[in-house]
Design a protein around this motif. Structure first.
Motif, short mmCIF file in Angstrom:
data_model
loop_
_atom_site.label_atom_id
_atom_site.label_comp_id
_atom_site.label_asym_id
_atom_site.label_seq_id
_atom_site.Cartn_x
_atom_site.Cartn_y
_atom_site.Cartn_z
N GLY A 157 42.99 24.90 47.58
CA GLY A 157 43.61 26.23 47.46
C GLY A 157 42.69 27.18 46.73
N LEU A 158 42.11 26.73 45.61
CA LEU A 158 41.26 27.61 44.80
C LEU A 158 39.96 27.95 45.54
N SER A 159 39.35 26.96 46.22
CA SER A 159 38.08 27.29 46.86
C SER A 159 38.30 28.25 48.04
N ARG A 160 39.41 28.08 48.78
CA ARG A 160 39.71 29.03 49.86
C ARG A 160 39.96 30.42 49.28
N THR A 161 40.69 30.48 48.16
CA THR A 161 41.02 31.77 47.55
C THR A 161 39.75 32.48 47.10
N PHE A 162 38.84 31.73 46.45
CA PHE A 162 37.61 32.37 45.97
C PHE A 162 36.72 32.80 47.14
N ASP A 163 36.71 32.02 48.24
CA ASP A 163 35.96 32.44 49.43
C ASP A 163 36.49 33.77 49.94
N ARG A 164 37.81 33.87 50.05
CA ARG A 164 38.41 35.11 50.53
C ARG A 164 38.11 36.25 49.56
N ALA A 165 38.16 35.96 48.24
CA ALA A 165 37.94 37.01 47.23
C ALA A 165 36.51 37.54 47.33
N ASP A 166 35.55 36.64 47.55
CA ASP A 166 34.15 37.08 47.61
C ASP A 166 33.91 37.96 48.83
N ARG A 167 34.58 37.60 49.96
CA ARG A 167 34.46 38.45 51.16
C ARG A 167 35.14 39.79 50.91
N LEU A 168 36.30 39.75 50.23
CA LEU A 168 37.03 41.00 49.95
C LEU A 168 36.19 41.90 49.05
N SER A 169 35.53 41.30 48.05
CA SER A 169 34.74 42.10 47.11
C SER A 169 33.61 42.81 47.84
N LEU A 170 32.98 42.09 48.78
CA LEU A 170 31.90 42.70 49.58
C LEU A 170 32.46 43.86 50.42
N ALA A 171 33.62 43.62 51.04
CA ALA A 171 34.24 44.65 51.89
C ALA A 171 34.62 45.87 51.06
N LEU A 172 35.16 45.64 49.85
CA LEU A 172 35.56 46.76 49.00
C LEU A 172 34.35 47.61 48.63
N GLN A 173 33.23 46.93 48.29
CA GLN A 173 32.03 47.67 47.89
C GLN A 173 31.45 48.43 49.07
N ALA A 174 31.52 47.81 50.28
CA ALA A 174 31.00 48.48 51.47
C ALA A 174 31.79 49.74 51.77
N ARG A 175 33.06 49.80 51.28
CA ARG A 175 33.90 50.97 51.55
C ARG A 175 34.02 51.86 50.32
N CYS A 176 33.01 51.83 49.44
CA CYS A 176 32.97 52.73 48.27
C CYS A 176 34.22 52.62 47.41
N PHE A 177 34.57 51.41 47.00
CA PHE A 177 35.70 51.18 46.11
C PHE A 177 35.45 51.94 44.79
N SER A 178 36.31 52.91 44.47
CA SER A 178 35.99 53.79 43.34
C SER A 178 37.12 53.86 42.33
N TRP A 179 36.78 54.40 41.14
CA TRP A 179 37.76 54.54 40.06
C TRP A 179 38.71 55.70 40.32
N ASN A 180 38.32 56.65 41.21
CA ASN A 180 39.16 57.83 41.38
C ASN A 180 39.54 58.08 42.84
N PRO A 181 40.35 57.16 43.43
CA PRO A 181 40.79 57.38 44.79
C PRO A 181 41.93 58.41 44.82
N THR A 182 42.26 58.92 46.01
CA THR A 182 43.40 59.82 46.13
C THR A 182 44.68 58.99 46.08
N LEU A 183 45.58 59.36 45.18
CA LEU A 183 46.81 58.57 45.01
C LEU A 183 47.84 58.97 46.06
N PRO A 184 48.75 58.02 46.40
CA PRO A 184 49.84 58.38 47.29
C PRO A 184 50.72 59.45 46.62
#
Lengths: 194, 234
Positions: B183-210
């Motif tokens: 469970g943990l190794s699958r979760t960390f694999d997904r997290a590492d891919r998510l982190s890359l995807a977030l950075q590729a999409r300019c994950f920022s401290w000041n997004p537009t809020l709903p």
């Protein structure tokens, strides 16, 4: 609707990495609520959740390990079905008889992380000495039980001893098994902590 | 399972922050008062909330069944005494009243879960908690909602694969270790891919809020929550 017109303030790469792991570990904590182990003594289902609390402290350290469990609690309060029995909602955190366990989870994860990593710089828990890991997890478990018993006794007006018989004693054997499993996972060295 | 249901009740249209304020006010006063008279008043208020938010009572009670078992256990443990007279009714009754108020708080909170979508809760968090912690908490809550079904299916897959290989015949520690490790190794694999995807999409401290705003209908609800908090000190 107001739009932000300032420059984009990007989040640093290492923060994104740690944050993504913390957020997904929080989701794993919620998913662990569906994996129940048949266990005759307890009225509520025994889940893997304490094991995930241990793993949060061991692999994310005191800062992000604690933050991960806080995220889990916040998502549960917002209505995600992540608490035992697949329930959610603010009322569970505010008043459920076993909410004391939930409130102590983040503290326990942070404490385990602090004791094993001896600070906020992460090390591979497989390199930590075995007595240190066992001791830290034991202290974390005692803290979780203390929180759960104090809350239950305050909420229902029972004495601490009665609270212990209702919410702690039935779970001790199962939680010791989870402690052993956490140690086995650390010793296997198969999880990459970076 | 208790979850958000789209609808057009007045509660659906309230700002999530006023709904949360009522939760806190209700819990504060219910935890402060356990007299039968206070509980009758709180029961009436709970009934009003459930009717206005159209929460199905039986379904909600079923969703909270495990909490109810522990709540029912409280009075029994409190009433049982070692030695004569074996059963202390007074102590059991006090605990029974204390358990009943918890049931009321759970029912009122079911109204929040049933009428508030995740994006509202997330906006409420990001607007209430200032700065970077609030941003991360809001986004984190949204990610937990998003990844919960994914990781639940991961855990089911692992469990089924273990069962297919007679893993159910192994000892408890062995099974727990396998579940935790995979469970943990699958979760960390997904997290590492998510982190890359977030950075590729300019994950920022000041997004537009709903968007989120208090309206006129929030005023009576906010006043009610203030009154509820104040009654806790009576």
């Amino acid at each position: 609707m107001a739009t932000e017109r300032s420059d984009v303030d990007l989040i640093e790469g290492d923060v994104v990495h740690a944050f993504a792991r913390a957020a997904l570990l929080a989701a794993l904590m919620g998913a662990a609520a569906i994996v129940t182990i048949p266990y005759p003594l307890s009225p509520a289902p025994v889940t893997l959740q304490v094991l995930v609390v241990f793993l949060a402290g061991l692999y994310l350290g005191p800062l992000w390990g604690g933050a991960s469990i806080v995220l889990y609690l916040a998502a549960g309060a917002a209505g995600a079905p992540v608490f035992s029995g697949m329930t959610g909602g603010p009322g569970v955190l505010l008043a459920e008889p076993t909410a004391g366990f939930l409130w102590t989870f983040p503290v326990a994860a942070a404490l385990v992380g602090l004791l094993v990593h001896r600070g906020t710089t992460l090390i591979d828990p497989a390199d930590a000495s075995l007595p240190l890991v066992v001791g830290s997890l034991g202290i974390g478990l005692v803290l979780i039980y203390a929180g759960g018993m104090v809350w239950f006794s305050w909420l229902t007006g029972t004495s601490i001893v009665e609270a212990g018989f209702a919410v702690a004693v039935p779970f001790v054997p199962a939680d010791l098994l989870k402690l052993a499993a956490a140690i086995a996972i650390v010793r296997s060295g198969r999880i990459d902590p970076t | 399972m208790l979850t958000y249901e789209p609808g057009d009740t007045i509660v659906h249209r309230l700002d999530p922050r006023s709904k949360l304020a009522v939760q806190i006010g209700f819990a504060a006063t219910a935890l402060a008062h356990t007299t039968p008279r206070a509980l009758v008043a709180l029961s009436a208020l709970t009934a009003v909330v459930l009717v206005v938010a159209r929460v199905p009572l039986l379904e909600t009670l079923y969703a909270y069944r495990f909490a109810l078992v522990i709540l029912a256990l409280g009075p029994i443990v409190a009433a049982a005494t070692l030695g004569s007279p074996w059963i202390d009714l007074d102590s059991g009754l006090t605990t029974a009243l204390a358990s009943y108020r918890v049931l009321l708080i759970l029912l009122v909170s079911a109204a929040y879960v049933r009428t508030t979508p995740v994006r509202h809760s997330r906006a409420a968090i990001q607007r209430t908690i200032p700065g970077k912690p609030g941003q991360l908490l809001g986004i984190g809550v949204a990610l937990v909602f998003r990844f919960l079904p994914v990781l639940q299916s991961d855990m089911r897959t692992i469990r089924d694969a273990m069962a297919a290989r007679l893993g159910t015949e192994r000892g408890a520690v062995d099974r727990l270790t396998t579940l935790g490790l995979l469970g943990l190794s699958r979760t960390f694999d997904r997290a590492d891919r998510l982190s890359l995807a977030l950075q590729a999409r300019c994950f920022s401290w000041n997004p537009t809020l709903p968007p989120l705003s208090f309206s006129r209908r929030d005023a009576p609800v906010l006043s009610l929550s203030i009154v509820l908090v104040l009654t806790a000190f009576l």
